[in-house]
Scaffold this motif. Structure first.
Motif, PDB file in Angstrom:
ATOM      1  N   ALA A 206       0.844  -1.209   0.000  1.00 15.71           N
ATOM      2  CA  ALA A 206       0.000   0.000   0.000  1.00 15.71           C
ATOM      3  C   ALA A 206       0.870   1.248   0.000  1.00 15.71           C
ATOM      4  CB  ALA A 206      -0.918  -0.011   1.222  1.00 15.71           C
ATOM      5  N   ARG A 207       1.931   1.230   0.854  1.00 19.13           N
ATOM      6  CA  ARG A 207       2.800   2.396   0.915  1.00 19.13           C
ATOM      7  C   ARG A 207       3.533   2.593  -0.418  1.00 19.13           C
ATOM      8  NH1 ARG A 207       5.072   1.328   5.683  1.00 19.13           N
ATOM      9  NH2 ARG A 207       6.887   0.367   4.758  1.00 19.13           N
ATOM     10  N   SER A 208       3.947   1.479  -1.017  1.00 19.49           N
ATOM     11  CA  SER A 208       4.652   1.585  -2.302  1.00 19.49           C
ATOM     12  C   SER A 208       3.735   2.160  -3.373  1.00 19.49           C
ATOM     13  CB  SER A 208       5.131   0.213  -2.754  1.00 19.49           C
ATOM     14  OG  SER A 208       5.991  -0.330  -1.791  1.00 19.49           O
ATOM     15  N   ILE A 209       2.475   1.687  -3.382  1.00 18.24           N
ATOM     16  CA  ILE A 209       1.525   2.193  -4.383  1.00 18.24           C
ATOM     17  C   ILE A 209       1.311   3.688  -4.177  1.00 18.24           C
ATOM     18  CG2 ILE A 209      -0.890   2.109  -5.128  1.00 18.24           C
ATOM     19  CD1 ILE A 209      -0.779  -0.937  -4.557  1.00 18.24           C
ATOM     20  N   ALA A 210       1.188   4.097  -2.904  1.00 14.14           N
ATOM     21  CA  ALA A 210       0.990   5.520  -2.625  1.00 14.14           C
ATOM     22  C   ALA A 210       2.203   6.320  -3.098  1.00 14.14           C
ATOM     23  CB  ALA A 210       0.752   5.735  -1.139  1.00 14.14           C
ATOM     24  N   GLN A 211       3.404   5.832  -2.750  1.00 14.14           N
ATOM     25  CA  GLN A 211       4.629   6.540  -3.151  1.00 14.14           C
ATOM     26  C   GLN A 211       4.734   6.638  -4.664  1.00 14.14           C
ATOM     27  OE1 GLN A 211       6.448   8.386  -1.473  1.00 14.14           O
ATOM     28  NE2 GLN A 211       7.742   7.430   0.063  1.00 14.14           N
ATOM     29  N   ALA A 212       4.488   5.513  -5.344  1.00 12.15           N
ATOM     30  CA  ALA A 212       4.587   5.500  -6.806  1.00 12.15           C
ATOM     31  C   ALA A 212       3.526   6.407  -7.406  1.00 12.15           C
ATOM     32  CB  ALA A 212       4.448   4.072  -7.331  1.00 12.15           C
ATOM     33  N   GLY A 213       2.339   6.416  -6.792  1.00 13.19           N
ATOM     34  CA  GLY A 213       1.252   7.273  -7.296  1.00 13.19           C
ATOM     35  C   GLY A 213       1.612   8.737  -7.174  1.00 13.19           C
ATOM     36  N   ILE A 214       2.159   9.115  -6.007  1.00 15.42           N
ATOM     37  CA  ILE A 214       2.550  10.522  -5.817  1.00 15.42           C
ATOM     38  C   ILE A 214       3.660  10.894  -6.799  1.00 15.42           C
ATOM     39  CG2 ILE A 214       3.576  12.161  -4.193  1.00 15.42           C
ATOM     40  CD1 ILE A 214       2.164  10.518  -1.943  1.00 15.42           C
ATOM     41  N   ALA A 215       4.624   9.977  -6.952  1.00 13.38           N
ATOM     42  CA  ALA A 215       5.730  10.255  -7.883  1.00 13.38           C
ATOM     43  C   ALA A 215       5.184  10.463  -9.290  1.00 13.38           C
ATOM     44  CB  ALA A 215       6.733   9.101  -7.876  1.00 13.38           C
ATOM     45  N   THR A 216       4.187   9.646  -9.679  1.00  8.17           N
ATOM     46  CA  THR A 216       3.604   9.770 -11.026  1.00  8.17           C
ATOM     47  C   THR A 216       2.925  11.119 -11.201  1.00  8.17           C
ATOM     48  OG1 THR A 216       3.231   7.389 -10.961  1.00  8.17           O
ATOM     49  CG2 THR A 216       2.096   8.624 -12.686  1.00  8.17           C
ATOM     50  N   VAL A 217       2.158  11.527 -10.180  1.00  6.36           N
ATOM     51  CA  VAL A 217       1.451  12.814 -10.265  1.00  6.36           C
ATOM     52  C   VAL A 217       2.458  13.965 -10.353  1.00  6.36           C
ATOM     53  CG1 VAL A 217      -0.065  14.397  -9.022  1.00  6.36           C
ATOM     54  CG2 VAL A 217      -0.630  11.965  -9.131  1.00  6.36           C
ATOM     55  N   LEU A 218       3.503  13.901  -9.509  1.00  2.00           N
ATOM     56  CA  LEU A 218       4.523  14.960  -9.543  1.00  2.00           C
ATOM     57  C   LEU A 218       5.206  15.019 -10.904  1.00  2.00           C
ATOM     58  CD1 LEU A 218       6.310  14.703  -6.068  1.00  2.00           C
ATOM     59  CD2 LEU A 218       4.802  16.521  -6.908  1.00  2.00           C
ATOM     60  N   CYS A 219       5.558  13.833 -11.426  1.00  2.00           N
ATOM     61  CA  CYS A 219       6.219  13.800 -12.742  1.00  2.00           C
ATOM     62  C   CYS A 219       5.306  14.377 -13.805  1.00  2.00           C
ATOM     63  CB  CYS A 219       6.603  12.365 -13.118  1.00  2.00           C
ATOM     64  SG  CYS A 219       8.053  11.767 -12.245  1.00  2.00           S
ATOM     65  N   LEU A 220       3.993  14.112 -13.687  1.00  2.00           N
ATOM     66  CA  LEU A 220       3.047  14.644 -14.676  1.00  2.00           C
ATOM     67  C   LEU A 220       2.952  16.167 -14.564  1.00  2.00           C
ATOM     68  CD1 LEU A 220       1.021  14.036 -16.907  1.00  2.00           C
ATOM     69  CD2 LEU A 220      -0.736  13.753 -15.162  1.00  2.00           C
ATOM     70  N   LEU A 221       2.874  16.652 -13.311  1.00  2.00           N
ATOM     71  CA  LEU A 221       2.729  18.097 -13.094  1.00  2.00           C
ATOM     72  C   LEU A 221       3.928  18.871 -13.631  1.00  2.00           C
ATOM     73  CD1 LEU A 221       1.089  18.338  -9.553  1.00  2.00           C
ATOM     74  CD2 LEU A 221       0.042  18.747 -11.793  1.00  2.00           C
ATOM     75  N   ILE A 222       5.130  18.297 -13.463  1.00  2.00           N
ATOM     76  CA  ILE A 222       6.331  18.981 -13.948  1.00  2.00           C
ATOM     77  C   ILE A 222       6.627  18.578 -15.396  1.00  2.00           C
ATOM     78  CG2 ILE A 222       8.812  19.330 -13.576  1.00  2.00           C
ATOM     79  CD1 ILE A 222       7.059  20.517 -11.382  1.00  2.00           C
ATOM     80  N   GLY A 223       6.399  17.302 -15.708  1.00  2.00           N
ATOM     81  CA  GLY A 223       6.764  16.776 -17.024  1.00  2.00           C
ATOM     82  C   GLY A 223       5.902  17.315 -18.147  1.00  2.00           C
ATOM     83  N   PHE A 224       4.605  17.491 -17.884  1.00  2.00           N
ATOM     84  CA  PHE A 224       3.718  17.955 -18.957  1.00  2.00           C
ATOM     85  C   PHE A 224       4.099  19.353 -19.452  1.00  2.00           C
ATOM     86  CE2 PHE A 224      -0.054  19.832 -20.806  1.00  2.00           C
ATOM     87  CZ  PHE A 224      -0.490  18.832 -21.652  1.00  2.00           C
ATOM     88  N   PRO A 225       4.253  20.336 -18.524  1.00  2.00           N
ATOM     89  CA  PRO A 225       4.678  21.667 -19.017  1.00  2.00           C
ATOM     90  C   PRO A 225       6.048  21.622 -19.690  1.00  2.00           C
ATOM     91  CG  PRO A 225       3.886  21.805 -16.755  1.00  2.00           C
ATOM     92  CD  PRO A 225       3.978  20.351 -17.078  1.00  2.00           C
ATOM     93  N   THR A 226       6.946  20.771 -19.166  1.00  2.00           N
ATOM     94  CA  THR A 226       8.278  20.665 -19.775  1.00  2.00           C
ATOM     95  C   THR A 226       8.157  20.151 -21.210  1.00  2.00           C
ATOM     96  OG1 THR A 226       9.110  20.104 -17.598  1.00  2.00           O
ATOM     97  CG2 THR A 226      10.585  19.701 -19.455  1.00  2.00           C
ATOM     98  N   ALA A 227       7.384  19.062 -21.371  1.00  2.00           N
ATOM     99  CA  ALA A 227       7.193  18.484 -22.708  1.00  2.00           C
ATOM    100  C   ALA A 227       6.539  19.502 -23.636  1.00  2.00           C
ATOM    101  CB  ALA A 227       6.338  17.229 -22.610  1.00  2.00           C
ATOM    102  N   TRP A 228       5.572  20.227 -23.093  1.00  2.00           N
ATOM    103  CA  TRP A 228       4.860  21.249 -23.882  1.00  2.00           C
ATOM    104  C   TRP A 228       5.840  22.317 -24.337  1.00  2.00           C
ATOM    105  CZ3 TRP A 228      -0.256  21.280 -25.304  1.00  2.00           C
ATOM    106  CH2 TRP A 228      -0.712  22.445 -25.886  1.00  2.00           C
ATOM    107  N   PHE A 229       6.683  22.754 -23.388  1.00  2.00           N
ATOM    108  CA  PHE A 229       7.687  23.775 -23.699  1.00  2.00           C
ATOM    109  C   PHE A 229       8.588  23.308 -24.843  1.00  2.00           C
ATOM    110  CE2 PHE A 229      12.049  25.250 -23.150  1.00  2.00           C
ATOM    111  CZ  PHE A 229      11.884  26.626 -23.195  1.00  2.00           C
TER     112      PHE A 229
END
Lengths: 307, 352
Positions: free
Chosen positions: A91-114
């Protein structure tokens, strides 16, 4: 008399058929050696009996799965109940991986767009810069991160020098540190597929939507995101799945409480106290979990695509 | 009555490049108005400024009397048909057509009905649930048209909407567009580089080149009374001959052709001296030598509906003449001496 055209046609087809088998051999070998064989080996090992100093005894046993799911108390003499220890790790791993995915999306999407909106001749330079850190081994980079954020490391020194904080921040050996490690390790796996999707996006679609009275926010929600969704999904899978099984970041940056599935599996094979069948069983459970998630996703998109 | 669109001395600068130099023009309500010119003349830039995709560097654009400079594209009561259609690939045809209505807050039932009507209007009712990618180019173009017309804009902007279609389809769509415009009563502003398209559909045309409006007028004005060399040469075919102007007054001029022949012609030029004369090749007839302009036939080219006759005038000037390929004409042969007769309105003296 048989027509020559028919003759040569059928012989061409049979030539094609007989040529097909040797051409497929490399693919079969690849799949067999690198996919089927290791997974099969792992599946078999998870049902064997453990040898005390690592390795296995070739004797069928359900002990590994029993250890994962069933709690019989410290001495094995209590009535069986559900074992929560490992489920909690999951459960903790899923939560950690989920948060990491959301963070990567929040930063990665604008970066990719740029990057995708730069002139074509400079896009390559930006993509190149994204990949540069990956020339250094992941272990080295994770250790460097540990050095950067430790109690008297450069980050704390700089913050204290600037007067932002008076006491060093306890960053190392926390969930935050693990999160930072996962985010840093897997960000490019988000940026690259999202970039590929945004690069194919036709910006006239945005103009057409704005022309039809859509505000900027609505253009993003109704037009951009649905169209680049395949890239976002691919990026999320590429970040989430390896984050779930990561062991370097939790081992090197996290504390005892930040234990993740990857560390659990790693331990079973690394130490003399290890338990190969248990490690294999945890891997099998992790793989089944990922497969189930993927199947659920595939089914939900297949349903959407029906008219 | 207020004009649908009023462009007042609009200038557009991209970095160091000036795309439009103080362009002014007025477009009336319920007009089919065409911006015609070669690529890079600024016509698409002007259209994109009306839609709100480009900012105006200087000058102003009024829509029914209201300055729209401060309005975002989604706040302007205009809709655009894009050159490459720009249909949303993840939506069905009907959802594409209903998109503008959805954004305007129409309830689902109402917008379904209206989108259905629009699809019927462009003869695509059977394709409502298809994906845009499953349609041909011409069908996609009609969906784009239905999508832009569905919210009933005050002005419809069309950016070279037919250029990606093949010839037959393009010709059929011209008639359809013209008919749609008169049925809906919406002002159409149409951008094209195709003079035939402009002539067949428009109420009025603005001919543009290098960021300037060269001439505004009805198709007949533009074709028959071009003001300058650019317009005469860009619209249709013409013979441009340098002549000496002897007298000019009230839009009429007396000119001397290179061979010494004098003619009177309508004139866009206001001063004497050397100017260019435009002579439309289909307004010239061939007669027997001795009458009219003396010339020798050099070449006869068969074009099917027409014959193109290349002649050389007395004084050495080359000219082309178009003869309709009718049964009554006598086909000249190279080497024949002929007399050219300029019909009423064949020649026009240009201002440059």
């Amino acid at each position: 008399m048989a027509g020559p055209a028919t003759d040569s046609g059928s012989s061409a087809e049979s030539t094609y058929r007989s040529a097909r088998i040797p051409l497929l051999v490399p693919t079969w070998v690849m799949i067999g050696v690198f996919l089927v064989l290791p997974v099969a080996l792992m599946a078999v090992y998870s049902f064997l009996t453990k040898e005390m100093r690592g390795g296995v005894i070739w004797e069928f046993s359900l002990a590994a799965y029993d250890q994962f799911f069933v709690n019989r108390g410290l001495f094995g003499d209590e009535p069986a109940s559900l074992e929560w220890t490992y489920i909690n790790v999951f459960a903790r791993s899923i939560a950690q991986a989920g948060i990491a995915t959301v963070l990567c999306l929040l930063i990665g999407f604008p970066t990719a767009w740029f990057i995708a909106t730069r002139p074509p001749e400079t896009r390559g330079v930006w993509l190149f810069l994204i990949t540069v850190p990956y020339w250094v081994n992941l272990l080295i980079r994770t250790v460097s991160l540990r050095f950067l954020i430790r109690e008297n490391g450069p980050l704390n020194d700089a913050l204290m020098g600037a007067g932002v904080i008076s006491q060093p921040l306890a960053l190392i050996n926390t969930d935050f540190a693990v999160q930072l490690g996962l985010f840093y390790s897997y960000l490019p796996f988000m940026v690259l597929p999202v970039y590929a999707a945004v690069e194919r996006y036709n910006f006239t679609w945005s103009e057409a939507a704005a022309d039809l009275y859509a505000s900027r926010w609505v253009v993003l929600r109704e037009i951009v995101l649905p169209i680049v969704k395949p890239g976002i999904i691919a990026g999320c899978l590429l970040v989430f799945i390896p984050s779930l099984g990561a062991f370097l970041a939790p081992n090197l940056l996290g504390g005892a409480k930040s234990f993740m599935i990857g560390s659990l599996i790693d331990e079973q094979f690394k130490k003399s106290l290890g338990n190969w069948p248990f490690g294999a069983a945890v891997s099998m459970i992790l793989m089944s979990l990922v497969l189930i998630l993927l199947l659920l996703y595939a089914r939900s998109t297949a349903r959407q695509e029906r008219p | 009555m207020t004009n649908a669109v009023e462009i007042r001395t609009v200038t557009k600068v991209f970095g160091t490049f000036t795309a439009l130099h103080g362009v002014s023009l007025s477009i009336q309500d319920n007009e089919f108005f065409t911006l015609l010119g070669p690529s890079g003349c600024g016509k698409t830039t002007l259209l994109r400024m009306m839609a709100g995709f480009e900012e105006v560097t200087q000058g102003e654009i009024l829509l029914f009397g209201q300055n729209i400079a401060a309005l975002e594209p989604n706040q302007r009561p205009v809709n655009t048909v894009f050159q490459q259609y720009a249909l949303f690939p993840h939506m069905s045809v009907i959802d594409n057509v209903a998109f503008g209505l959805k954004m305007k807050g129409w309830p689902l039932e109402k917008r379904r009905i209206r989108a259905g009507e629009m699809l019927e209007m462009v003869h695509l009712s059977d394709f409502a649930n298809r994906a845009p990618a499953q349609l041909s180019g011409g069908q996609q173009q009609r969906v784009a048209l239905a999508r832009a017309l569905a919210p009933q804009p005050k002005v419809l902007l069309l950016d070279e909407p037919l250029s990606a279609l093949d010839l037959k389809l393009r010709q059929a769509m011209r008639m359809e567009l013209k008919q749609l415009q008169s049925e809906t009563g919406i002002t159409f502003i149409f951008v094209t580089h195709d003079q035939e398209e402009a002539l067949t559909m428009s109420n009025r045309i603005a001919v543009m080149s290098a960021g300037h409006v060269q001439q505004i007028g009805t198709p007949r004005d533009i074709y028959e009374s071009p003001n300058n060399r650019f317009v005469a040469d860009f619209i249709g075919e013409t013979n441009l001959i340098e002549v000496e102007v002897e007298a000019v007054a009230d839009g009429q001029a007396q000119v001397v052709l290179p061979g010494g022949h004098r003619i009177t012609t309508s004139s866009a030029a206001r001063d004497k001296g050397r100017h260019h004369l435009s002579i439309r090749p289909e307004r010239v007839t061939l007669g027997s030598p001795g009458v009219g302009l003396q010339a020798v036939v050099e070449q006869v080219i068969y074009l099917g509906t027409d014959l193109q006759v290349l002649v050389r005038l007395e004084g050495g000037t080359a000219m082309q003449v178009r003869l309709q390929n009718a049964a009554r004409i006598t086909v000249p042969s190279p080497g024949d001496a002929v007399g050219l007769h300029l019909e009423e309105g064949a020649a026009r003296l240009l201002s440059d």
